[in-house]
Each structure stands twice: as structure tokens, then as C-alpha cells.
Scaffold this motif. Sequence first.
Motif, PDB file in Angstrom:
ATOM      1  N   HIS A 186       0.841  -1.368  -0.048  1.00 17.85           N
ATOM      2  CA  HIS A 186      -0.039  -0.031  -0.016  1.00 17.85           C
ATOM      3  C   HIS A 186       0.878   1.251   0.184  1.00 17.85           C
ATOM      4  N   ALA A 187       1.897   1.121   0.975  1.00 18.63           N
ATOM      5  CA  ALA A 187       2.808   2.369   0.753  1.00 18.63           C
ATOM      6  C   ALA A 187       4.157   1.888   1.546  1.00 18.63           C
ATOM      7  N   TYR A 188       5.191   2.545   0.845  1.00 25.13           N
ATOM      8  CA  TYR A 188       6.535   2.136   1.331  1.00 25.13           C
ATOM      9  C   TYR A 188       7.455   3.176   1.963  1.00 25.13           C
ATOM     10  N   TYR A 189       7.806   3.269   3.293  1.00 24.77           N
ATOM     11  CA  TYR A 189       8.439   4.282   3.855  1.00 24.77           C
ATOM     12  C   TYR A 189       9.874   3.676   4.079  1.00 24.77           C
ATOM     13  N   GLU A 190      10.803   4.649   3.781  1.00 23.36           N
ATOM     14  CA  GLU A 190      12.148   4.169   4.128  1.00 23.36           C
ATOM     15  C   GLU A 190      12.821   5.644   5.010  1.00 23.36           C
ATOM     16  N   TYR A 191      13.206   5.193   6.221  1.00 24.81           N
ATOM     17  CA  TYR A 191      13.791   6.101   7.003  1.00 24.81           C
ATOM     18  C   TYR A 191      15.329   6.080   6.981  1.00 24.81           C
ATOM     19  N   HIS A 192      16.007   6.965   6.724  1.00 26.93           N
ATOM     20  CA  HIS A 192      17.608   7.143   6.623  1.00 26.93           C
ATOM     21  C   HIS A 192      18.265   8.201   6.967  1.00 26.93           C
ATOM     22  N   ILE A 193      19.535   8.138   7.318  1.00 24.96           N
ATOM     23  CA  ILE A 193      20.250   9.367   7.384  1.00 24.96           C
ATOM     24  C   ILE A 193      20.614  10.138   6.197  1.00 24.96           C
ATOM     25  N   GLU A 194      20.715  11.341   5.999  1.00 27.33           N
ATOM     26  CA  GLU A 194      20.649  11.921   4.733  1.00 27.33           C
ATOM     27  C   GLU A 194      22.068  11.564   3.931  1.00 27.33           C
ATOM     28  N   GLN A 195      23.255  11.392   4.799  1.00 29.31           N
ATOM     29  CA  GLN A 195      24.565  11.182   4.122  1.00 29.31           C
ATOM     30  C   GLN A 195      25.094  12.262   3.318  1.00 29.31           C
ATOM     31  N   GLY A 196      24.615  13.614   3.406  1.00 32.26           N
ATOM     32  CA  GLY A 196      25.005  14.527   2.738  1.00 32.26           C
ATOM     33  C   GLY A 196      25.077  15.829   3.596  1.00 32.26           C
ATOM     34  N   ARG A 326      22.409   0.251 -14.237  1.00 26.15           N
ATOM     35  CA  ARG A 326      21.774   1.488 -14.373  1.00 26.15           C
ATOM     36  C   ARG A 326      20.343   1.472 -13.624  1.00 26.15           C
ATOM     37  N   VAL A 327      20.139   2.467 -12.792  1.00 26.20           N
ATOM     38  CA  VAL A 327      18.901   2.797 -12.228  1.00 26.20           C
ATOM     39  C   VAL A 327      18.512   4.205 -12.581  1.00 26.20           C
ATOM     40  N   GLY A 328      17.349   4.481 -13.113  1.00 21.11           N
ATOM     41  CA  GLY A 328      17.151   5.590 -13.713  1.00 21.11           C
ATOM     42  C   GLY A 328      16.603   6.500 -12.584  1.00 21.11           C
ATOM     43  N   HIS A 329      16.654   7.971 -12.520  1.00 16.61           N
ATOM     44  CA  HIS A 329      16.388   8.624 -11.482  1.00 16.61           C
ATOM     45  C   HIS A 329      14.837   8.349 -11.184  1.00 16.61           C
ATOM     46  N   THR A 330      14.545   8.645  -9.694  1.00 19.74           N
ATOM     47  CA  THR A 330      13.166   7.823  -9.087  1.00 19.74           C
ATOM     48  C   THR A 330      12.436   9.203  -8.518  1.00 19.74           C
ATOM     49  N   PRO A 331      11.297   9.515  -9.048  1.00 17.94           N
ATOM     50  CA  PRO A 331      10.527  10.539  -8.445  1.00 17.94           C
ATOM     51  C   PRO A 331       9.770   9.720  -7.436  1.00 17.94           C
ATOM     52  N   PHE A 332       9.643  10.187  -6.363  1.00 16.89           N
ATOM     53  CA  PHE A 332       8.479   9.526  -5.343  1.00 16.89           C
ATOM     54  C   PHE A 332       7.214   9.960  -5.247  1.00 16.89           C
ATOM     55  N   GLU A 333       6.323   9.299  -4.534  1.00 19.19           N
ATOM     56  CA  GLU A 333       4.980   9.692  -4.696  1.00 19.19           C
ATOM     57  C   GLU A 333       4.769  10.920  -3.733  1.00 19.19           C
ATOM     58  N   MET A 365      11.763   0.340  -4.991  1.00 15.50           N
ATOM     59  CA  MET A 365      10.307   0.297  -4.298  1.00 15.50           C
ATOM     60  C   MET A 365       9.350   0.955  -4.895  1.00 15.50           C
ATOM     61  N   SER A 366      10.031   2.555  -5.290  1.00 17.20           N
ATOM     62  CA  SER A 366       9.117   3.296  -5.794  1.00 17.20           C
ATOM     63  C   SER A 366       8.472   2.973  -7.194  1.00 17.20           C
ATOM     64  N   GLN A 367       8.919   2.016  -7.878  1.00 14.37           N
ATOM     65  CA  GLN A 367       8.746   1.707  -9.183  1.00 14.37           C
ATOM     66  C   GLN A 367       7.323   0.579  -9.011  1.00 14.37           C
ATOM     67  N   VAL A 368       7.120   0.093  -7.775  1.00 14.85           N
ATOM     68  CA  VAL A 368       6.087  -0.730  -7.768  1.00 14.85           C
ATOM     69  C   VAL A 368       5.310  -0.646  -6.629  1.00 14.85           C
ATOM     70  N   ALA A 369       5.364   0.493  -5.820  1.00 15.04           N
ATOM     71  CA  ALA A 369       4.494   1.106  -4.780  1.00 15.04           C
ATOM     72  C   ALA A 369       4.689   2.488  -4.249  1.00 15.04           C
ATOM     73  N   PRO A 370       3.844   3.202  -4.037  1.00 18.14           N
ATOM     74  CA  PRO A 370       3.909   4.668  -3.365  1.00 18.14           C
ATOM     75  C   PRO A 370       4.765   4.624  -2.308  1.00 18.14           C
ATOM     76  N   THR A 371       5.726   5.607  -2.703  1.00 20.82           N
ATOM     77  CA  THR A 371       7.055   5.434  -1.987  1.00 20.82           C
ATOM     78  C   THR A 371       7.477   6.927  -1.332  1.00 20.82           C
ATOM     79  N   ALA A 372       8.056   7.071  -0.080  1.00 22.04           N
ATOM     80  CA  ALA A 372       8.551   8.193   0.415  1.00 22.04           C
ATOM     81  C   ALA A 372       9.766   7.896   1.613  1.00 22.04           C
ATOM     82  N   MET A 373      10.484   8.824   1.651  1.00 22.41           N
ATOM     83  CA  MET A 373      11.429   8.691   2.632  1.00 22.41           C
ATOM     84  C   MET A 373      11.600   9.686   3.399  1.00 22.41           C
TER      85      MET A 373
END
Length: 413
Positions: A186-196, A326-333, A365-373
Amino acid sequence: MERKDLRVNGKRLRATLEEMAKIGATAGGGVQRLALSDEDKQARDLFIKWLNEIGLEVMIDEMGNIFGKRAGKGKGLSPVMSGSHIDSQPKGGRFDGILGVMGVLEVVRTLNDHGIETERPITIVDWTNEEGTRFSPAMAGSGVWTAKLDRDWVYGRADIHGKTFGQELERIGYKGKLRAKQWPVHAYYEYHIEQGPVLEREGKLIGAPKGIVCLHWYDIYVEGTANQVGPTPMEGRSDALCAAAEMILKVNELPAKVGGNMVATVGEIHNFPNSRNIIPDRVHFTVDIRSWDDELVTRAWEDLKLDFGTIAARRECPLCIEETWRVGHTPFEERLVKRVLGIAGQLGYSSHYMVSGAGHDASYMSQVAPTAMVFVPSIGGRSHVEVENTKWEDCEAGANVLLHCILQSATET
Ligand code: GLV
Ligand code: MN
Ligand code: MN
């Protein structure tokens, strides 16, 4: 207590992260848990123990991806999924990946503490080999799960000692029976440090990336002619390392040359036979190019290949190029990205809309489910290093944002 006042237990989250950081701890204060190593296995075992302790249904698939499912009240509803990765870089940090796995574990523990049931199930996930440092490419577990990478191709990828992904997955006992095949999420959330450096520079606490840059990985093999360094004149040498050195500088100069927002890096090099008194006859090095603009990267790569060809011809060093990944740029939901920003505001946290320059399983994940981080600041903008650090209170704040994002999504029917 009203749901809006619900908060994670920051002390418990810290203790959990500190316990995990003991596995593969390095002298410099970081961790080394290379994918499918003994340390990865040990951390997986502990993670599964914690999933069992809170009564989740644990599943392991044929890629070694680990899922822990908390049932929902509704019948037949797809889950809200959240997680990240347990593996690390060599001499990596204590937060990259593991924060997202332990963060959602803390979210579920909090829901259990308060006896909160959700309509939808909540699934915690640890994706195998996100880093791609021991076995390329990165994001291998999520890549196969989302049908973007071929399972058997990934099984056959070898580390620098010739051990394959498939062999090592079996060796550590994490080749599960379940097929690595996506199910509705239904939705995928990934929690992460920014790393930048962006959040720290902007003085903001929560980052909500609009998406992830594209990633291109290449492997370059240069051949030369080995010979004794003393008697062999400089003229007429085919020195593979010198050819590679020229090529590496071309990679470094590429972003300035093509313009746009791009980064290009050579991070790995192997020189053979690597003896001070033999002219090198073989060099393998990697190229990593990233940008939000996929076409720019593709054009830049074509340019770079021409430069490589010219250098190889001039130095009489034959060249072999593998276009590895190669992975294309990925816009989130957008709806979910706005939710991250909105919830940060409701919780009283400052936030920032940005782009992720780091790759994450959220890309596939964003290619198969609504995703945000959800991002939290990295002190000094440092990551993939032992000194990688994030304030404990920031870890807690990010987990609170994750908690409320998951609660909202898990309430939707
Ligand atoms: C993943 O760690 C990446 O390379 O960005
Ligand atoms: Mn990561
Ligand atoms: Mn990483």
C-alpha cells in the motif's frame, strides 16, 4: 492518549542501535558488516530474535530479504512496508541502513506498547546487499524482489575473492524458500540518514526527498604488457596503470565538463600484479555517475567512453568496458512526500524538501508502490565512514515522523 500525541521511545531506539553497532564494530567507531559476511549473519540473527520477541510473522525469501509482518484488523488489505538494510560499507558507519530497520522496529514496539491495532498490516523489511560494495550491484535484494534484476544473475556475482553471492547466501543460512517476488504494498517508507551536508547547512531536522538521482555503474578493465621495470625503456611501454590513471582523471573532470548537477567517482581499483618492480599488465576500476538528469549522464558516459578509447589507443592498452548497472532517477509519490513534510510540521520539527544523492532500496520500491523517505541530518555531512554520526534526538525525531506516516497509511482502507 490521543493518537496524535503518540511518540516512539527514543531511549529504547538508541539502546537498540547501540546493541546492533557492536556487531562488526571497528576500532574507529564504525561498523563493518559486508553483505552475506559472518557479521551480516550475526546482525540478521539478532534482528530476527527481536522480530520474534514482538510476535511478528517472520519470512525469509530466496534473496535473503527478511520480512516481519504485524497483522492488521482489515481482511485482505495490502501492508504498509518500511525498512532499509543491515549490511554496511567496509569501515562504514553505525547509522546507514540500520537506522531505517531499527527505526521501524521501534515504531512497531511503540504500537504494541500502546495496544494500537491498525487496519492494514505493517511489514518491516531488511533488504539484502543494499550497499553493492562486496557484490555489485547495489540494492540487489529489492532489485530482484521488484523484478528489476534477475535472480540468477545476482546469484552469480562474485566478490574480489571469487566467492559468489549465491554461495555466500547459502553459507550464512539465509537462502529462504519464499520466492523473491513482489506482493502488493500500500505504501513504502524508508527512514535513513541524509548522508550529505544539506540538512545541516539549511539548519533543518527532517528531510523529505522528492526522489533519488539516477545511478550508473561501470567496470573498466585495462590491459598492458608486464615487464621488469629496470631494463625496460620508458618509450614503448604499455602500462595499464598509467592508462587507468589518465582515465580516472577524465572521470573526475567529467561533471565540470558537461555541466548540470552531476557527480562522477572512481572508488575502487585493482592493479595487477601489483608489484613495485613490474609494469602493471591489468587494471580494473569502477565508475559511478549520478544526476537527477538521466540523459545528461548517458551523454556524459558516451563522451567519457570516447576519451577512454583515445587514451587506450595512444598507450596501446586494450580496454574492456562492462556497463554493470543503471537505475533511472526516481521521483517519489508526491502525496507521501507531502505527508512527510506535513507530519514533520505537526510534530514541531523543521523540514526540507530535497533530492537524495545516495541510492536506496526506495528507488526500486517506488517503481512498484507509492514510496517516500524520511531523512535526518548527518553530522558534518559524513557517511560511508566510521565517523558517520547523527544526534540521538534526531534519530528519535525521524522515528516519530516515520511512526505517524505509517499510522496514517495503515489507517487508509
Ligand atoms: C548506496 O549506499 C549508494 O551508493 O548511494
Ligand atoms: Mn543506506
Ligand atoms: Mn550506504
